[in-house]
Design a protein around this motif. Structure first.
Motif, mmCIF file in Angstrom:
data_model
loop_
_atom_site.group_PDB
_atom_site.id
_atom_site.type_symbol
_atom_site.label_atom_id
_atom_site.label_comp_id
_atom_site.label_asym_id
_atom_site.label_seq_id
_atom_site.Cartn_x
_atom_site.Cartn_y
_atom_site.Cartn_z
ATOM 1 N N GLU A 110 34.887 78.836 -42.529
ATOM 2 C CA GLU A 110 35.573 78.351 -41.330
ATOM 3 C C GLU A 110 35.851 79.474 -40.344
ATOM 4 O OE1 GLU A 110 39.467 75.612 -40.117
ATOM 5 O OE2 GLU A 110 39.170 76.298 -42.178
ATOM 6 N N ASP A 111 36.178 80.658 -40.854
ATOM 7 C CA ASP A 111 36.445 81.794 -39.967
ATOM 8 C C ASP A 111 35.229 82.116 -39.108
ATOM 9 O OD1 ASP A 111 38.956 81.965 -41.009
ATOM 10 O OD2 ASP A 111 38.521 83.654 -42.353
ATOM 11 N N TYR A 112 34.044 81.956 -39.686
ATOM 12 C CA TYR A 112 32.821 82.227 -38.934
ATOM 13 C C TYR A 112 32.639 81.193 -37.830
ATOM 14 C CZ TYR A 112 27.895 83.231 -37.992
ATOM 15 O OH TYR A 112 26.710 83.558 -37.377
ATOM 16 N N ILE A 113 32.926 79.948 -38.140
ATOM 17 C CA ILE A 113 32.765 78.874 -37.152
ATOM 18 C C ILE A 113 33.784 79.010 -36.025
ATOM 19 C CG2 ILE A 113 32.850 76.372 -36.809
ATOM 20 C CD1 ILE A 113 31.897 76.028 -39.670
ATOM 21 N N LEU A 114 34.983 79.422 -36.361
ATOM 22 C CA LEU A 114 36.049 79.510 -35.352
ATOM 23 C C LEU A 114 35.900 80.726 -34.447
ATOM 24 C CD1 LEU A 114 39.139 78.428 -37.491
ATOM 25 C CD2 LEU A 114 37.835 77.071 -35.830
ATOM 26 N N ASP A 115 35.070 81.676 -34.833
ATOM 27 C CA ASP A 115 34.807 82.835 -33.983
ATOM 28 C C ASP A 115 33.775 82.425 -32.936
ATOM 29 O OD1 ASP A 115 34.101 85.213 -32.774
ATOM 30 O OD2 ASP A 115 34.069 86.365 -34.646
ATOM 31 N N ARG A 116 34.207 82.203 -31.722
ATOM 32 C CA ARG A 116 33.320 81.682 -30.682
ATOM 33 C C ARG A 116 32.156 82.613 -30.365
ATOM 34 N NH1 ARG A 116 35.456 77.038 -28.320
ATOM 35 N NH2 ARG A 116 36.831 76.159 -29.917
ATOM 36 N N PHE A 117 32.300 83.891 -30.673
ATOM 37 C CA PHE A 117 31.198 84.823 -30.438
ATOM 38 C C PHE A 117 29.969 84.426 -31.257
ATOM 39 C CE2 PHE A 117 28.800 88.634 -31.689
ATOM 40 C CZ PHE A 117 28.428 89.120 -30.447
ATOM 41 N N ASN A 118 30.211 83.922 -32.467
ATOM 42 C CA ASN A 118 29.107 83.523 -33.347
ATOM 43 C C ASN A 118 28.389 82.280 -32.846
ATOM 44 O OD1 ASN A 118 29.747 85.609 -35.184
ATOM 45 N ND2 ASN A 118 31.283 84.308 -36.178
ATOM 46 N N LEU A 119 29.014 81.546 -31.925
ATOM 47 C CA LEU A 119 28.437 80.297 -31.434
ATOM 48 C C LEU A 119 27.857 80.442 -30.029
ATOM 49 C CD1 LEU A 119 31.265 77.817 -32.581
ATOM 50 C CD2 LEU A 119 29.470 78.921 -33.935
ATOM 51 N N THR A 120 27.725 81.672 -29.569
ATOM 52 C CA THR A 120 27.230 81.911 -28.217
ATOM 53 C C THR A 120 25.908 81.197 -27.958
ATOM 54 O OG1 THR A 120 28.276 84.091 -28.193
ATOM 55 C CG2 THR A 120 26.534 83.685 -26.574
ATOM 56 N N THR A 160 35.372 71.086 -37.483
ATOM 57 C CA THR A 160 36.562 71.832 -37.900
ATOM 58 C C THR A 160 37.760 70.929 -38.159
ATOM 59 O OG1 THR A 160 37.098 72.218 -35.558
ATOM 60 C CG2 THR A 160 35.848 73.918 -36.714
ATOM 61 N N ASP A 161 37.533 69.602 -38.183
ATOM 62 C CA ASP A 161 38.578 68.619 -38.509
ATOM 63 C C ASP A 161 39.725 68.621 -37.504
ATOM 64 O OD1 ASP A 161 37.147 68.070 -40.949
ATOM 65 O OD2 ASP A 161 38.046 69.873 -41.799
ATOM 66 N N ASN A 162 39.385 68.856 -36.249
ATOM 67 C CA ASN A 162 40.394 68.834 -35.188
ATOM 68 C C ASN A 162 40.153 67.725 -34.181
ATOM 69 O OD1 ASN A 162 41.900 71.157 -36.047
ATOM 70 N ND2 ASN A 162 40.220 72.450 -35.300
ATOM 71 N N LEU A 163 39.304 66.782 -34.522
ATOM 72 C CA LEU A 163 38.961 65.703 -33.597
ATOM 73 C C LEU A 163 40.079 64.687 -33.528
ATOM 74 C CD1 LEU A 163 36.603 64.668 -31.799
ATOM 75 C CD2 LEU A 163 35.910 63.241 -33.727
ATOM 76 N N ASP A 164 40.327 64.205 -32.321
ATOM 77 C CA ASP A 164 41.357 63.200 -32.113
ATOM 78 C C ASP A 164 41.007 61.924 -32.880
ATOM 79 O OD1 ASP A 164 43.304 61.491 -31.243
ATOM 80 O OD2 ASP A 164 42.958 61.818 -29.098
ATOM 81 N N ALA A 218 21.984 78.316 -39.500
ATOM 82 C CA ALA A 218 20.849 79.227 -39.357
ATOM 83 C C ALA A 218 21.323 80.646 -39.040
ATOM 84 C CB ALA A 218 19.909 78.728 -38.266
ATOM 85 N N ARG A 219 22.422 80.766 -38.318
ATOM 86 C CA ARG A 219 22.963 82.091 -37.994
ATOM 87 C C ARG A 219 23.765 82.651 -39.175
ATOM 88 N NH1 ARG A 219 24.999 81.630 -31.664
ATOM 89 N NH2 ARG A 219 23.031 80.807 -30.817
ATOM 90 N N TRP A 220 24.454 81.774 -39.869
ATOM 91 C CA TRP A 220 25.329 82.196 -40.960
ATOM 92 C C TRP A 220 24.544 82.802 -42.121
ATOM 93 C CZ3 TRP A 220 29.653 83.461 -43.323
ATOM 94 C CH2 TRP A 220 29.821 83.205 -44.671
ATOM 95 N N ILE A 221 23.388 82.228 -42.442
ATOM 96 C CA ILE A 221 22.679 82.665 -43.641
ATOM 97 C C ILE A 221 21.991 84.027 -43.475
ATOM 98 C CG2 ILE A 221 22.317 80.347 -44.547
ATOM 99 C CD1 ILE A 221 19.514 80.357 -43.431
ATOM 100 N N ILE A 222 22.084 84.641 -42.311
ATOM 101 C CA ILE A 222 21.555 86.002 -42.170
ATOM 102 C C ILE A 222 22.677 87.033 -42.172
ATOM 103 C CG2 ILE A 222 19.530 85.200 -40.907
ATOM 104 C CD1 ILE A 222 20.805 86.335 -38.366
ATOM 105 N N THR A 223 23.915 86.577 -42.337
ATOM 106 C CA THR A 223 25.024 87.511 -42.518
ATOM 107 C C THR A 223 25.069 87.915 -43.986
ATOM 108 O OG1 THR A 223 26.673 85.790 -43.024
ATOM 109 C CG2 THR A 223 26.289 86.314 -40.700
ATOM 110 N N SER A 224 25.808 88.958 -44.297
ATOM 111 C CA SER A 224 25.876 89.420 -45.688
ATOM 112 C C SER A 224 26.451 88.343 -46.599
ATOM 113 C CB SER A 224 26.718 90.701 -45.771
ATOM 114 O OG SER A 224 28.022 90.476 -45.254
ATOM 115 N N ARG A 225 27.489 87.653 -46.133
ATOM 116 C CA ARG A 225 28.093 86.605 -46.963
ATOM 117 C C ARG A 225 27.180 85.386 -47.056
ATOM 118 N NH1 ARG A 225 33.804 86.204 -44.071
ATOM 119 N NH2 ARG A 225 32.407 86.551 -42.304
ATOM 120 N N GLY A 226 26.485 85.092 -45.962
ATOM 121 C CA GLY A 226 25.563 83.980 -45.994
ATOM 122 C C GLY A 226 24.382 84.244 -46.914
ATOM 123 N N LEU A 227 23.867 85.479 -46.882
ATOM 124 C CA LEU A 227 22.771 85.849 -47.779
ATOM 125 C C LEU A 227 23.193 85.744 -49.234
ATOM 126 C CD1 LEU A 227 21.132 88.927 -46.024
ATOM 127 C CD2 LEU A 227 20.003 86.798 -46.634
#
Length: 263
Positions: A38-48, A65-69, A93-102
């Motif tokens: 979740e921390d990765y998703i909430l970091d808007r830089f990762n979603l550029t 992120t379970d914040n929908l009305d 696709a972006r997450w799995i190339i990070t160290s934790r994603g790998l």
């Protein structure tokens, strides 16, 4: 491809009104996916840049992120779920190339969660998912074998409808994960399985087969899968492929000479 992805969505509102990611990962056909932190998703830089690829981006992100009305219209929720799946896939696709994603991918690889190579001489080598295009709805996911260096279509139709863009191409998860696992290649140096050909479309294999067709032309149509890391081929693989292509070019030249001689 788009229609197949949309048809997968079978959950009811009550199923994913809470903990959307847990619901998504537990749904049939989504076994290839890792859980993105979740921390990765909430970091808007990762979603550029993803806001230009996904319709209703903000609402789709809120759903993930379970914040929908809760008062959102039911008729809108169905289409929003499709966009949420697309957004999660592109984030994945972006997450799995990070160290934790790998590390997550490696864990699933070691358990053979993606299946095993159907080739007999590969001795049930575990497979890894790979994308053939970074553009959504273009190519479905394929499975890469590090022993024979070829790719295969998933056995399950549910897995076969997963978008390949959700695993990416530029980052080369197969080679990166295999390198980390220490089991990149088979140990038999004389194994003829060091050929890699991407047969993306089985129907294309039938093209050029028949009377009056150039054998050399058919040989040149063979496409090859080239795993890359950030857009660059791994040096050892590049060297091997250059040698293979040189051999192929010599064989094609010989075929052309024979055809010119009417043989």
């Amino acid at each position: 491809m788009r229609r197949a992805v949309e048809e997968i969505s079978t959950g009811s509102d009550s199923d994913y009104s809470k903990w959307w990611i847990s619901w998504f990962l537990s749904s049939k056909g989504n076994e290839y996916f890792c859980e993105v932190e979740e921390d990765y998703i909430l970091d808007r830089f990762n979603l550029t840049g993803l806001n230009t690829e996904v319709q209703n981006y903000s609402q789709a992100l809120d759903l993930i992120t379970d914040n929908l009305d809760d008062e959102i219209a039911d008729e809108f929720r169905g289409s929003l779920d499709v966009q949420a799946r697309l957004l999660y896939g592109l984030i994945h696709a972006r997450w799995i190339i990070t160290s934790r994603g790998l590390a997550k991918m490696l864990e699933k690889y070691k358990k053979a969660d993606f299946g095993r190579c159907p080739r007999v001489l590969c001795q049930s080598q575990p497979l890894l998912p790979v994308g053939l295009s970074d553009i959504p709805y273009e190519k479905s996911v394929k499975l890469y074998c590090g022993r024979c260096e070829d790719i295969y279509s998933p056995k399950s139709s549910r897995h076969g409808s997963i978008d390949g863009a959700y695993f990416g191409t530029k980052s080369g998860p197969p080679d990166m994960t295999l390198l980390l696992s220490g089991s990149v290649r088979g140990s038999d140096a004389g194994d003829s399985a060091r050929r890699r050909r991407a047969r993306e479309d089985p129907e294309a294999l039938a093209e050029g087969v028949g009377e009056g067709v150039s054998t050399a032309g058919s040989a040149l149509k063979a496409e090859r899968y080239r795993p890359k890391i950030f857009g660059f081929q791994v040096n050892e693989i590049s060297k091997l492929q250059r040698w293979q292509e040189a051999v192929r070019d010599r064989q094609v030249a010989r075929l052309e000479d024979l055809e010119e001689q009417g043989l």
